[in-house]
Design an enzyme around this catalytic site. Structure first.
Site, PDB file in Angstrom:
ATOM      1  N   ASN A 211      22.860 -68.484 -40.662  1.00 36.29           N
ATOM      2  CA  ASN A 211      24.190 -67.906 -40.856  1.00 36.29           C
ATOM      3  C   ASN A 211      24.104 -66.400 -40.631  1.00 36.29           C
ATOM      4  O   ASN A 211      23.565 -65.670 -41.456  1.00 36.29           O
ATOM      5  CB  ASN A 211      24.681 -68.218 -42.272  1.00 36.29           C
ATOM      6  CG  ASN A 211      26.039 -67.609 -42.575  1.00 36.29           C
ATOM      7  OD1 ASN A 211      26.749 -67.164 -41.667  1.00 36.29           O
ATOM      8  ND2 ASN A 211      26.407 -67.589 -43.843  1.00 36.29           N
TER       9      ASN A 211
ATOM     10  N   GLU B 232      30.099 -66.671 -50.692  1.00 33.88           N
ATOM     11  CA  GLU B 232      30.775 -65.401 -50.418  1.00 33.88           C
ATOM     12  C   GLU B 232      32.267 -65.615 -50.214  1.00 33.88           C
ATOM     13  O   GLU B 232      33.077 -64.742 -50.530  1.00 33.88           O
ATOM     14  CB  GLU B 232      30.123 -64.729 -49.206  1.00 33.88           C
ATOM     15  CG  GLU B 232      28.736 -64.192 -49.525  1.00 33.88           C
ATOM     16  CD  GLU B 232      27.825 -64.051 -48.341  1.00 33.88           C
ATOM     17  OE1 GLU B 232      26.653 -63.700 -48.546  1.00 33.88           O
ATOM     18  OE2 GLU B 232      28.269 -64.303 -47.195  1.00 33.88           O
TER      19      GLU B 232
END
Length: 283
Positions: free
Chosen positions: A10, A132
């Site tokens: 990621n 997040e």
């Protein structure tokens, strides 16, 4: 049949055209585990006269034995701005993952991307539920579940992220938290064959802290138990559960030896040359 090892990278909101080109150039030039069936890598190769030669070389790295092709899968998710550029320049057999997807097919949803648009652009995977987005953006379990449902209905594979905060772990609520997150998805999704579960303890993401092999294996085993009791025995046996949270070339091999750890979702380390070592953790 053994579950296919899965390594995801990621990139988060990192990278420029130049630096992503460099990362992908390094990956395509690297000697990966010879058993790698690289079906999902996102990134960008340089648009140069040498591109065709580099692609031809990269194809030679992909083994043609179908049994060997099934042992490892790799996915990398660049920022949304670079999805199409990445898809255009990647070698044969490599795909791109989005970091986010919306739960509607189209409409007045400024700034969002639908599963249908991703699929139409040749993007095969998406993340949902990353901490997040849960914490900073405020995405809640029901919304993440609806996004996961929409992504699967739109033909995408989903890397579903779950995990607890440090406060929740210290209160011995880890299993309650992750199974609650899974339950929301389970109420909307019945077919888990295209879902990869990424257990990422929030307290270990980007902090340099990492769950011990015993801690990680314990949670993964509980997730698999939840799949068996709530979804199906088949889902429990076949769904890949990967670990994320400050995974590095130093700890990946020990983690990869655990019975219920089927790979990794890698953040910062996916931007570095050592990512290749993590991909090869079971080599």
């Amino acid at each position: 049949m053994a579950r296919q090892f899965f390594v995801g990278g990621n990139f988060k909101m990192n990278g420029t055209i130049k630096t992503i080109q460099e990362i992908i150039h390094h990956l395509n030039d690297a000697k990966l585990d010879p058993k790698t069936g690289i079906t999902h890598i996102s990134g960008v190769l340089p648009s140069t006269p040498q591109l065709l030669d580099l692609r031809d070389f990269a194809r030679q790295l992909i083994p043609r034995d179908t049994d060997r092709l099934s042992s490892l899968e790799v996915v990398i998710a660049p920022p949304a701005l670079y999805l199409l550029l990445a898809r255009e320049h990647l070698r044969q057999g490599i795909e791109v993952a989005a970091q986010n997807v919306f739960n509607k097919p189209n409409g007045a949803f400024t700034g969002e991307i639908s599963a249908e648009q991703l699929k139409d652009s040749g993007i095969g995977w998406t993340l949902t539920g990353h901490s997040e987005r849960r914490v900073i953006i405020g995405e809640e379990n029901d919304f993440i579940a609806s996004k996961t449902e929409a992504a699967l209905a739109g033909g995408l594979g989903v890397i579903l992220c779950i995990g607890e905060t440090l406060e929740q772990r210290e209160a011995n609520k880890t299993i309650d938290v992750v199974t609650t997150q899974l339950k929301a998805v389970g109420e909307k999704v019945k077919d888990w064959s295209k879902v990869v579960i990424a257990y990422e303890p929030v307290w270990a993401i980007g902090t340099g802290k990492v769950a011990s092999t015993e801690q990680a294996q314990e949670v993964h085993a509980e997730i698999r138990k939840w799949l068996s009791s709530t979804v199906s025995k088949d889902a429990s046996e076949n769904t890949r559960i990967i670990y994320g949270g400050s995974v590095s070339e130093k700890n990946c091999r020990d983690l990869a030896k655990q019975a219920d750890i089927d790979g990794f979702l890698v953040g910062g380390a996916s931007l570095k040359p050592a990512f290749v070592d993590i991909i090869n953790a079971r080599a």
